[in-house]
Design a protein around this motif. Structure first.
Motif, PDB file in Angstrom:
ATOM      1  N   SER A   1       4.036   1.983   6.303  1.00 26.98           N
ATOM      2  CA  SER A   1       3.792   2.863   7.450  1.00 26.98           C
ATOM      3  C   SER A   1       3.817   4.327   7.009  1.00 26.98           C
ATOM      4  CB  SER A   1       4.806   2.615   8.567  1.00 26.98           C
ATOM      5  OG  SER A   1       6.136   2.766   8.092  1.00 26.98           O
ATOM      6  N   ALA A   2       4.963   4.805   6.490  1.00 25.68           N
ATOM      7  CA  ALA A   2       5.082   6.186   6.021  1.00 25.68           C
ATOM      8  C   ALA A   2       6.355   6.313   5.196  1.00 25.68           C
ATOM      9  CB  ALA A   2       5.117   7.162   7.197  1.00 25.68           C
ATOM     10  N   ASP A   3       6.349   7.244   4.267  1.00 24.20           N
ATOM     11  CA  ASP A   3       7.466   7.416   3.347  1.00 24.20           C
ATOM     12  C   ASP A   3       8.770   7.715   4.081  1.00 24.20           C
ATOM     13  OD1 ASP A   3       8.790   7.684   0.904  1.00 24.20           O
ATOM     14  OD2 ASP A   3       8.278   9.804   0.725  1.00 24.20           O
ATOM     15  N   ASN A   4       9.820   7.013   3.652  1.00 24.71           N
ATOM     16  CA  ASN A   4      11.157   7.199   4.213  1.00 24.71           C
ATOM     17  C   ASN A   4      11.176   7.068   5.729  1.00 24.71           C
ATOM     18  OD1 ASN A   4      12.398   7.503   1.700  1.00 24.71           O
ATOM     19  ND2 ASN A   4      11.912   9.684   1.658  1.00 24.71           N
ATOM     20  N   ALA A   5      10.525   6.008   6.201  1.00 20.66           N
ATOM     21  CA  ALA A   5      10.477   5.753   7.642  1.00 20.66           C
ATOM     22  C   ALA A   5      11.846   5.356   8.164  1.00 20.66           C
ATOM     23  CB  ALA A   5       9.468   4.646   7.928  1.00 20.66           C
ATOM     24  N   TRP A   6      12.102   5.713   9.399  1.00 18.91           N
ATOM     25  CA  TRP A   6      13.314   5.332  10.100  1.00 18.91           C
ATOM     26  C   TRP A   6      12.926   5.014  11.538  1.00 18.91           C
ATOM     27  CZ3 TRP A   6      15.364   9.028  13.720  1.00 18.91           C
ATOM     28  CH2 TRP A   6      14.700  10.242  13.729  1.00 18.91           C
ATOM     29  N   LEU A   7      13.860   4.694  12.376  1.00 19.98           N
ATOM     30  CA  LEU A   7      13.572   4.214  13.726  1.00 19.98           C
ATOM     31  C   LEU A   7      12.672   5.155  14.524  1.00 19.98           C
ATOM     32  CD1 LEU A   7      14.052   2.044  15.868  1.00 19.98           C
ATOM     33  CD2 LEU A   7      16.132   3.283  16.543  1.00 19.98           C
TER      34      LEU A   7
ATOM     35  N   ARG B   1       1.928   5.314  15.540  1.00 21.48           N
ATOM     36  CA  ARG B   1       1.571   5.194  14.118  1.00 21.48           C
ATOM     37  C   ARG B   1       2.180   3.929  13.519  1.00 21.48           C
ATOM     38  NH1 ARG B   1       2.494   9.641   9.244  1.00 21.48           N
ATOM     39  NH2 ARG B   1       1.471   8.384   7.633  1.00 21.48           N
ATOM     40  N   LYS B   2       3.443   3.676  13.818  1.00 24.68           N
ATOM     41  CA  LYS B   2       4.113   2.477  13.304  1.00 24.68           C
ATOM     42  C   LYS B   2       3.417   1.215  13.791  1.00 24.68           C
ATOM     43  CE  LYS B   2       7.646   0.388  11.234  1.00 24.68           C
ATOM     44  NZ  LYS B   2       8.354  -0.560  11.911  1.00 24.68           N
ATOM     45  N   ALA B   3       3.053   1.185  15.078  1.00 24.03           N
ATOM     46  CA  ALA B   3       2.354   0.013  15.624  1.00 24.03           C
ATOM     47  C   ALA B   3       1.011  -0.187  14.931  1.00 24.03           C
ATOM     48  CB  ALA B   3       2.170   0.172  17.134  1.00 24.03           C
ATOM     49  N   ASN B   4       0.300   0.895  14.655  1.00 23.84           N
ATOM     50  CA  ASN B   4      -0.987   0.778  13.954  1.00 23.84           C
ATOM     51  C   ASN B   4      -0.799   0.260  12.535  1.00 23.84           C
ATOM     52  OD1 ASN B   4      -2.712   1.577  16.032  1.00 23.84           O
ATOM     53  ND2 ASN B   4      -2.356   3.744  15.593  1.00 23.84           N
ATOM     54  N   SER B   5       0.227   0.737  11.850  1.00 24.28           N
ATOM     55  CA  SER B   5       0.468   0.257  10.486  1.00 24.28           C
ATOM     56  C   SER B   5       0.831  -1.226  10.500  1.00 24.28           C
ATOM     57  CB  SER B   5       1.549   1.086   9.798  1.00 24.28           C
ATOM     58  OG  SER B   5       2.816   0.906  10.387  1.00 24.28           O
ATOM     59  N   GLU B   6       1.612  -1.651  11.473  1.00 24.01           N
ATOM     60  CA  GLU B   6       1.979  -3.067  11.584  1.00 24.01           C
ATOM     61  C   GLU B   6       0.771  -3.932  11.904  1.00 24.01           C
ATOM     62  OE1 GLU B   6       5.146  -3.286  14.442  1.00 24.01           O
ATOM     63  OE2 GLU B   6       6.604  -2.429  13.046  1.00 24.01           O
ATOM     64  N   LYS B   7      -0.087  -3.461  12.800  1.00 26.59           N
ATOM     65  CA  LYS B   7      -1.284  -4.232  13.154  1.00 26.59           C
ATOM     66  C   LYS B   7      -2.157  -4.463  11.923  1.00 26.59           C
ATOM     67  CE  LYS B   7      -5.192  -4.363  16.381  1.00 26.59           C
ATOM     68  NZ  LYS B   7      -5.197  -5.802  16.380  1.00 26.59           N
ATOM     69  N   ALA B   8      -2.404  -3.413  11.146  1.00 31.30           N
ATOM     70  CA  ALA B   8      -3.224  -3.557   9.941  1.00 31.30           C
ATOM     71  C   ALA B   8      -2.547  -4.474   8.930  1.00 31.30           C
ATOM     72  CB  ALA B   8      -3.495  -2.187   9.324  1.00 31.30           C
ATOM     73  N   TYR B   9      -1.238  -4.350   8.787  1.00 29.21           N
ATOM     74  CA  TYR B   9      -0.487  -5.200   7.862  1.00 29.21           C
ATOM     75  C   TYR B   9      -0.691  -6.671   8.207  1.00 29.21           C
ATOM     76  CZ  TYR B   9       3.664  -6.930   5.315  1.00 29.21           C
ATOM     77  OH  TYR B   9       4.520  -7.594   4.477  1.00 29.21           O
TER      78      TYR B   9
ATOM     79  N   ILE C   1       0.861  -1.188   0.000  1.00 29.68           N
ATOM     80  CA  ILE C   1       0.000   0.000   0.000  1.00 29.68           C
ATOM     81  C   ILE C   1       0.893   1.231   0.000  1.00 29.68           C
ATOM     82  CG2 ILE C   1      -1.884  -1.130   1.265  1.00 29.68           C
ATOM     83  CD1 ILE C   1      -0.939   0.685   3.714  1.00 29.68           C
ATOM     84  N   TYR C   2       0.306   2.355  -0.345  1.00 31.78           N
ATOM     85  CA  TYR C   2       0.931   3.651  -0.115  1.00 31.78           C
ATOM     86  C   TYR C   2       0.062   4.339   0.923  1.00 31.78           C
ATOM     87  CZ  TYR C   2       4.583   3.717  -3.627  1.00 31.78           C
ATOM     88  OH  TYR C   2       5.734   3.478  -4.336  1.00 31.78           O
ATOM     89  N   GLU C   3       0.690   4.688   2.035  1.00 32.73           N
ATOM     90  CA  GLU C   3      -0.058   5.285   3.146  1.00 32.73           C
ATOM     91  C   GLU C   3      -0.601   6.656   2.801  1.00 32.73           C
ATOM     92  OE1 GLU C   3       3.364   7.798   3.238  1.00 32.73           O
ATOM     93  OE2 GLU C   3       3.140   5.705   2.721  1.00 32.73           O
ATOM     94  N   SER C   4       0.013   7.323   1.849  1.00 32.23           N
ATOM     95  CA  SER C   4      -0.383   8.681   1.495  1.00 32.23           C
ATOM     96  C   SER C   4      -1.625   8.683   0.628  1.00 32.23           C
ATOM     97  CB  SER C   4       0.760   9.376   0.755  1.00 32.23           C
ATOM     98  OG  SER C   4       1.083   8.648  -0.414  1.00 32.23           O
ATOM     99  N   GLY C   5      -2.250   9.838   0.578  1.00 32.86           N
ATOM    100  CA  GLY C   5      -3.329  10.025  -0.375  1.00 32.86           C
ATOM    101  C   GLY C   5      -2.709  10.200  -1.745  1.00 32.86           C
ATOM    102  N   GLY C   6      -3.518  10.419  -2.736  1.00 36.27           N
ATOM    103  CA  GLY C   6      -2.968  10.623  -4.076  1.00 36.27           C
ATOM    104  C   GLY C   6      -2.012  11.805  -4.083  1.00 36.27           C
ATOM    105  N   TRP C   7      -0.886  11.651  -4.727  1.00 36.47           N
ATOM    106  CA  TRP C   7       0.096  12.739  -4.762  1.00 36.47           C
ATOM    107  C   TRP C   7       0.668  12.953  -6.139  1.00 36.47           C
ATOM    108  CZ3 TRP C   7       4.645  10.732  -6.472  1.00 36.47           C
ATOM    109  CH2 TRP C   7       4.883   9.386  -6.236  1.00 36.47           C
ATOM    110  N   SER C   8       0.266  12.163  -7.070  1.00 41.87           N
ATOM    111  CA  SER C   8       0.857  12.248  -8.398  1.00 41.87           C
ATOM    112  C   SER C   8      -0.119  12.895  -9.376  1.00 41.87           C
ATOM    113  CB  SER C   8       1.195  10.834  -8.892  1.00 41.87           C
ATOM    114  OG  SER C   8       1.487  10.857 -10.270  1.00 41.87           O
ATOM    115  N   PRO C   9       0.395  13.702 -10.304  1.00 43.21           N
ATOM    116  CA  PRO C   9      -0.489  14.238 -11.343  1.00 43.21           C
ATOM    117  C   PRO C   9      -0.994  13.146 -12.285  1.00 43.21           C
ATOM    118  CG  PRO C   9       1.800  14.823 -11.787  1.00 43.21           C
ATOM    119  CD  PRO C   9       1.767  14.171 -10.435  1.00 43.21           C
TER     120      PRO C   9
END
Length: 137
Positions: A97-103, A120-128, A41-49
């Motif tokens: 989880s989110a673009d360019n995630a780090w620790l 946020r990371k825990a929520n993304s992992e739970k859904a995954y 998935i891409y966590e973001s909304g649409g961002w591309s033209p």
């Protein structure tokens, strides 16, 4: 010597288009497994033209948002057909989880607006783990 045939995919953004490649993979009888290298998935909304459709979710920031993203992606008929036809081997990448995630955060995570990164990371992992054919270690 036996051989293994794999279909490989990554970086699928729902808003950038329909998933016709998944239909071709679903109809291919000689595939042993699909290896998905992340950004399922891409966590973001649409961002591309070049976006051609909306996922109706916007940016996933909490558990409900991440669950909604997977519900939309997994609702695509071509992707559903590929999952029905072949086993998937999936790995995690940053957009789960989110673009360019780090620790301790991510490029597009605003702690002041979205709360602690760890939540946020825990929520993304739970859904995954709820939606993907993998289990936590």
């Amino acid at each position: 010597m036996p051989r293994v045939r794999l279909a490989v995919a990554s970086c699928q953004q729902y808003t950038a288009g329909y998933f016709p490649a998944w239909r071709a993979i679903a109809e291919e009888p000689d595939i042993d497994a699909v290896v998905h290298l992340g950004d399922y998935i891409y966590e973001s909304g649409g961002w591309s033209p070049f976006d051609v459709r909306s996922d109706g979710v916007g940016t996933a920031e909490d558990l409900a948002g991440y669950r909604a993203k997977y519900r939309v992606y997994r609702g695509d008929p071509d992707l559903r057909a590929a999952h029905a036809a072949h086993p998937f081997i999936c790995t995690w990448d940053d957009h789960e989880s989110a673009d360019n995630a780090w620790l301790h955060g991510a490029e597009n995570h605003d702690r002041g607006r979205q709360g602690p990164w760890a939540a946020r990371k825990a929520n993304s992992e739970k859904a995954y783990y709820e939606w993907m054919p993998v289990r936590p270690q």
